[in-house]
Structure formats: C-alpha cells, structure tokens
Design an enzyme around this catalytic site. Structure first.
Site, PDB file in Angstrom:
ATOM      1  N   SER A  75       0.789  -1.234   0.000  1.00 40.79           N
ATOM      2  CA  SER A  75       0.000   0.000   0.000  1.00 40.79           C
ATOM      3  C   SER A  75       0.821   1.284   0.000  1.00 40.79           C
ATOM      4  O   SER A  75       0.249   2.365  -0.094  1.00 40.79           O
ATOM      5  CB  SER A  75      -0.953   0.017   1.195  1.00 40.79           C
ATOM      6  OG  SER A  75      -2.005  -0.897   0.980  1.00 40.79           O
ATOM      7  N   LYS A 214       2.987   6.702   4.864  1.00 42.25           N
ATOM      8  CA  LYS A 214       2.032   5.690   4.409  1.00 42.25           C
ATOM      9  C   LYS A 214       2.542   4.301   4.761  1.00 42.25           C
ATOM     10  O   LYS A 214       3.706   3.981   4.565  1.00 42.25           O
ATOM     11  CB  LYS A 214       1.830   5.789   2.892  1.00 42.25           C
ATOM     12  CG  LYS A 214       0.791   4.819   2.360  1.00 42.25           C
ATOM     13  CD  LYS A 214      -0.604   5.195   2.810  1.00 42.25           C
ATOM     14  CE  LYS A 214      -1.615   4.073   2.555  1.00 42.25           C
ATOM     15  NZ  LYS A 214      -1.490   2.962   3.526  1.00 42.25           N
ATOM     16  N   THR A 215       1.624   3.503   5.282  1.00 39.70           N
ATOM     17  CA  THR A 215       1.926   2.118   5.605  1.00 39.70           C
ATOM     18  C   THR A 215       1.748   1.228   4.379  1.00 39.70           C
ATOM     19  O   THR A 215       1.146   1.616   3.376  1.00 39.70           O
ATOM     20  CB  THR A 215       0.992   1.597   6.700  1.00 39.70           C
ATOM     21  OG1 THR A 215      -0.374   1.783   6.252  1.00 39.70           O
ATOM     22  CG2 THR A 215       1.203   2.334   8.015  1.00 39.70           C
ATOM     23  N   GLY A 216       2.249   0.019   4.502  1.00 34.77           N
ATOM     24  CA  GLY A 216       2.022  -1.019   3.503  1.00 34.77           C
ATOM     25  C   GLY A 216       2.144  -2.372   4.170  1.00 34.77           C
ATOM     26  O   GLY A 216       2.892  -2.519   5.140  1.00 34.77           O
TER      27      GLY A 216
END
Length: 270
Positions: A75, A214-216
């Site tokens: 993501s 932003k995470t992923g």
C-alpha cells in the site's frame, strides 16, 4: 537516473533535479548504524531502516543488505497511485470525488463504505485504489511509473493487483528517493498534484514533531511484509525515511510506526 543497487554502495544520480536532495549526495555522505537493527531484533523480527537527514545531506541505514533489496511496495504504492489519479483527472478533488462502495463486505470494516481519496488513503482502502488503477489504465499507469522511475517499473501481474502480488519491486533506498522528490515537489507532474498528495498523507503527531507517512502490508502468501515510508518534520528539520520489516505476528503490524519512531529518535529526527 542510475539507482543504487547494493544498499549504500551507489547513490541515485539525477542531474535533472534542482538543488541538493537525496539523489545528489556522494557516497561518503552515508553511514551504517548497526544499532538501528537492534530495534527489530528486540521485537523478534527482521527489518531495515533508511533515513535521509535533509539538512545534513546524510543518509543513515541500519544495514548494508536489506536496505537495497527490492520488494513489493504494497500500500505504499497508494502514494504514486494518488499522484497519477490526480494528474490524469481520474480524481479531480480528493475531498469531493466519491468512490461508491461496491457492496461487497470485507474483513476491514473501514473499507465497507463510500470514500473520497483523502478518506481512502487514511484507511488504506484497497478496493478504492483498485478502482482508481482500473480507471487510470495500464498505458497511463506504465507511463507515470516510468516517469517517476519507481522501483523496477514493472507493473505486470494485473492492473489492479501489481503492487500487492505482481511484479513491481522497490527497495527502501528507492522509496526514500521517490518520497524525497515528492516532498520537494520535483516529480514530473504538476505542482498541484504533488501539493494535494502531500496534504492527504496520514499524519502522526509525536511530541513537537510530525510524521507524514504511508503504511504497507503484503498478505501471508507474499511474505507478510510491512512498510512505513514518509518523512518527519521537527521545526525546520526534515528527515525522509523508509522502513520495512517482517510481520509474522499481528503485533508486528503496529510495530511499524513504533520502530520507525525509535529509529528516527536514534538519528535525532524527532
């Protein structure tokens, strides 16, 4: 641009970029701090951290191997996906354009509703970004992934899945390079697109510092890999960073932010 392939051995070089940034730094402006790797070991997992201290033109990494290994972006690709959506007009206004819920119940309850681009990136709504990618289409998506020089630039594996289970790979060094260009507003898209994406990035307040990131997270089939990429701001001091780590247990998912903050503190960023 020639991207660095082996950890901190070679740095990206981009003569088209104005002023000094991550991509303009000579190799001697980088260092390995093995103490950063201890944070991952203390949590019973493995990972890597790369930080770029903007004012010092200094890159600090936790290791010489994993920091240069390309992996699925998961993501974190929502950052370039958002840029491309706005630049192509798929999204005109990140607060007004609404993506209707398709009515399919998913385990993540936050995905089971209508979303704007801002709310979708806040909850990392995968179905929304799948629809965005389909509307962008393969030809335009490839064009901008190439323009961004994003990772290995390979969007094979399905237009709405290539970043979670397809062929796209990016390493932490490349993540920092890309995010730094967004931070500076020098990506090859409009200033408006970059300003809007910077504005919708999730924000975490840490004392007198702010982290925009932003995470992923990939699924178990693809390694349960966790990411956190973005930059920290403390007064006028800015530090761009990328972290990835193995998340074999649910508790490790929350550790992405915890460990990123620990590493940022260690290098004096927050």
């Amino acid at each position: 641009m020639i991207h660095r392939r082996h950890a901190l051995g070679l740095l990206a070089a981009a003569s088209i970029l104005p002023s000094k940034g991550f991509a303009d730094i000579a190799p001697m402006n980088s260092e390995i701090r093995e103490g950063l790797a201890q944070h991952f070991r203390d949590e019973g997992t493995r990972g890597t951290f790369v930080g770029y201290k903007v004012d010092d033109y200094l890159i600090i990494a936790s290791d010489t191997e994993r920091s240069g290994e390309g992996r699925l972006p998961a993501s974190t690709f929502k950052i370039p996906n958002s840029l491309i959506a706005i630049e192509t007009g798929v999204v005109q206004d990140p607060d007004k354009d609404v993506f209707k819920w398709d009515g399919i119940k998913r385990a993540n309850e936050a995905w089971n509703s209508d979303h704007t681009l801002r709310s979708a990136i806040a909850v990392s709504a995968f179905p929304v970004y799948q629809e965005i990618a389909r509307r962008i289409g393969e030809e335009r998506m490839q064009k901008y992934v190439n323009l961004f020089e994003y990772g290995n630039r390979n969007i094979g594996g399905g237009i709405d899945t290539f970043w979670v289970s397809g062929e796209l790979r990016i390493d932490p060094v490349q993540q920092v390079d890309f995010v730094d260009r967004l931070r500076r507003g020098v990506l090859p898209v409009s200033k408006r697109s970059q300003e809007l994406v910077r504005d919708i990035l999730p924000v975490t307040q840490v004392g007198d510092a702010v982290i925009r990131a932003k995470t992923g997270l990939t699924d178990r089939e693809h390694g349960s890999l966790g990411w956190l990429v973005g930059w920290a701001e403390k007064g006028s001091v800015q530090t761009v960073f990328a972290l990835n780590m193995d998340c074999p247990e649910p508790r490790h998912v929350a550790d992405r932010m915890t460990l990123a903050q620990a590493c940022l503190r260690d290098i004096g960023a927050i």
